[in-house]
Motif scaffolding. Structure first.
Motif, short mmCIF file in Angstrom:
data_model
loop_
_atom_site.label_atom_id
_atom_site.label_comp_id
_atom_site.label_asym_id
_atom_site.label_seq_id
_atom_site.Cartn_x
_atom_site.Cartn_y
_atom_site.Cartn_z
N HIS A 11 11.22 1.94 6.01
CA HIS A 11 10.11 1.07 5.94
C HIS A 11 9.92 0.46 7.36
CE1 HIS A 11 6.49 -1.56 5.43
NE2 HIS A 11 6.35 -1.46 4.05
N ARG A 18 4.54 -6.36 1.75
CA ARG A 18 4.37 -7.30 0.63
C ARG A 18 5.24 -6.87 -0.60
NH1 ARG A 18 -0.56 -7.62 -2.03
NH2 ARG A 18 0.34 -9.51 -3.26
N LEU A 68 4.74 5.44 0.69
CA LEU A 68 4.03 6.78 0.86
C LEU A 68 3.26 6.65 2.26
CD1 LEU A 68 4.00 9.32 -0.49
CD2 LEU A 68 1.54 9.00 -1.35
N TYR A 69 3.50 7.41 3.16
CA TYR A 69 2.68 7.52 4.48
C TYR A 69 2.26 8.78 4.55
CZ TYR A 69 4.33 3.01 6.77
OH TYR A 69 4.20 1.67 6.62
N TYR A 71 1.21 11.06 2.74
CA TYR A 71 1.41 11.95 1.58
C TYR A 71 2.76 12.31 1.77
CZ TYR A 71 -3.83 11.96 1.58
OH TYR A 71 -4.82 11.77 1.54
N GLY A 110 -0.38 3.05 -1.51
CA GLY A 110 -1.71 2.18 -1.64
C GLY A 110 -2.84 2.65 -2.63
N THR A 153 -0.93 -0.28 -4.27
CA THR A 153 -0.34 -1.71 -3.79
C THR A 153 -1.20 -2.59 -3.13
OG1 THR A 153 0.08 -0.45 -1.82
CG2 THR A 153 1.83 -0.43 -3.41
C1 LIG Z 1 0.66 4.84 8.26
C2 LIG Z 1 0.29 4.71 6.70
C3 LIG Z 1 0.04 5.77 6.07
C4 LIG Z 1 -0.28 5.57 4.64
N1 LIG Z 1 -0.41 6.76 3.75
C5 LIG Z 1 -0.93 6.67 2.44
C6 LIG Z 1 -0.98 7.65 1.79
O1 LIG Z 1 -0.85 8.79 2.28
N2 LIG Z 1 -1.17 7.52 0.48
C7 LIG Z 1 -1.17 6.27 -0.11
O2 LIG Z 1 -1.35 6.28 -1.42
N3 LIG Z 1 -0.87 5.11 0.83
C8 LIG Z 1 -0.90 5.30 2.03
N4 LIG Z 1 -0.55 4.24 2.65
C9 LIG Z 1 -0.35 2.85 2.11
C10 LIG Z 1 1.20 2.38 1.97
O3 LIG Z 1 1.81 3.54 1.10
C11 LIG Z 1 1.21 0.98 1.36
O4 LIG Z 1 0.48 0.16 2.22
C12 LIG Z 1 2.48 0.60 1.06
O5 LIG Z 1 3.09 1.32 -0.17
C13 LIG Z 1 2.65 -0.69 0.48
O6 LIG Z 1 4.05 -1.25 0.57
P1 LIG Z 1 4.46 -2.47 1.62
O7 LIG Z 1 3.79 -3.80 0.91
O8 LIG Z 1 5.89 -2.64 1.24
O9 LIG Z 1 4.09 -2.15 2.92
C14 LIG Z 1 -0.13 4.42 4.16
C15 LIG Z 1 -0.07 3.19 4.87
C16 LIG Z 1 0.42 3.18 6.28
C17 LIG Z 1 0.52 2.44 6.85
#
Ligand SMILES: Cc1cc2nc3c(=O)[nH]c(=O)nc-3n(C[C@H](O)[C@H](O)[C@H](O)COP(=O)(O)O)c2cc1C
Length: 199
Positions: A11, A18, A68-69, A71, A110, A153
């Motif tokens: 991460h 969060r 997931l970043y 995809y 997300g 999330t």
């Molecule tokens: C650079 C970036 C790319 C992301 N890409 C995706 C994605 O492709 N698909 C998705 O469902 N969420 C995506 N997200 C949302 C993150 O998956 C989500 O914010 C994270 O899993 C939340 O966990 P955390 O609170 O531990 O950060 C992305 C977030 C970031 C910052």
């Protein structure tokens, strides 16, 4: 015999997390789980390949845990895969070090699950986006178990996060006792379904 579990966690912004910040607490409390927080250990991307290979050899279940970043996984996890799973060791001629081990992913996303459908915003299931991971495991002779996924999330309350943390803890109990393989996991998109919880 309890499974020895290696968690490869990535991460890039844990201080702003969060969900994952809460989830990884459970790994630290268990004797049979080794947690490798890649961004803490290798912030310069200079991975100690020999050490990671030793850890892989010592464990029989490998969990790739990441948000997931785009995809996929964050870049340091991809670097770990690229550097550690060497030809002649993990795959290819003489590359049988990982044969018979199991791999699974723990993923936070997300978007809601409904976005990962043909008619949804992302047009494909999450399992389709995860195919490179599944095939990597298979190429290395490992069994790929269904992923444990937390969707939506951005909308989770603190209570929701606590509930998911408890569910992940229950999953770790199950995995520690011996991973259900074969028919027990075949056909399930997500491990969540096997825990009989709503997504
Ligand atoms: C650079 C970036 C790319 C992301 N890409 C995706 C994605 O492709 N698909 C998705 O469902 N969420 C995506 N997200 C949302 C993150 O998956 C989500 O914010 C994270 O899993 C939340 O966990 P955390 O609170 O531990 O950060 C992305 C977030 C970031 C910052």
């Amino acid at each position: 015999m309890p499974e020895k579990i290696l968690v490869i966690f990535a991460h890039p912004l844990l201080e702003k997390s969060r969900v994952n910040k809460q989830l990884i607490r459970f790994y630290k409390e268990r004797g049979n789980i080794t947690l490798q927080d890649l961004y803490e250990l290798y912030p310069d991307f200079n991975i100690d390949v020999e050490h990671q290979k030793e850890l892989l050899t010592e464990h029989n279940l490998i969990i790739l845990h990441h948000p997931l970043y785009w995809y996929s996984c964050p870049p340091l996890m991809k670097q770990w895969i690229d550097m550690v799973l060497e030809v002649g060791w993990a795959y290819g001629p003489g590359g049988d070090a990982l044969n018979g081990k199991q791999m699974m992913q723990v993923i936070t996303s997300g978007a809601r699950k409904a976005a990962y459908t043909e008619s949804g915003r992302n047009h494909h299931s999450l399992r389709e986006f995860l195919l490179p991971f599944e095939q990597t495991a298979m190429l290395c002779g490992m069994t790929y178990l269904p992923p444990y996924v937390i969707h939506g999330t951005h909308r989770l309350s603190n209570d929701d996060i606590r509930t998911y943390s408890e569910e992940l803890s229950a999953l770790l109990d199950l995995l520690s006792a011996g991973v259900p393989t074969g028919e027990a996991t075949t056909g399930a998109d997500y491990f969540n379904e096997l825990l009989k919880e709503d997504l």
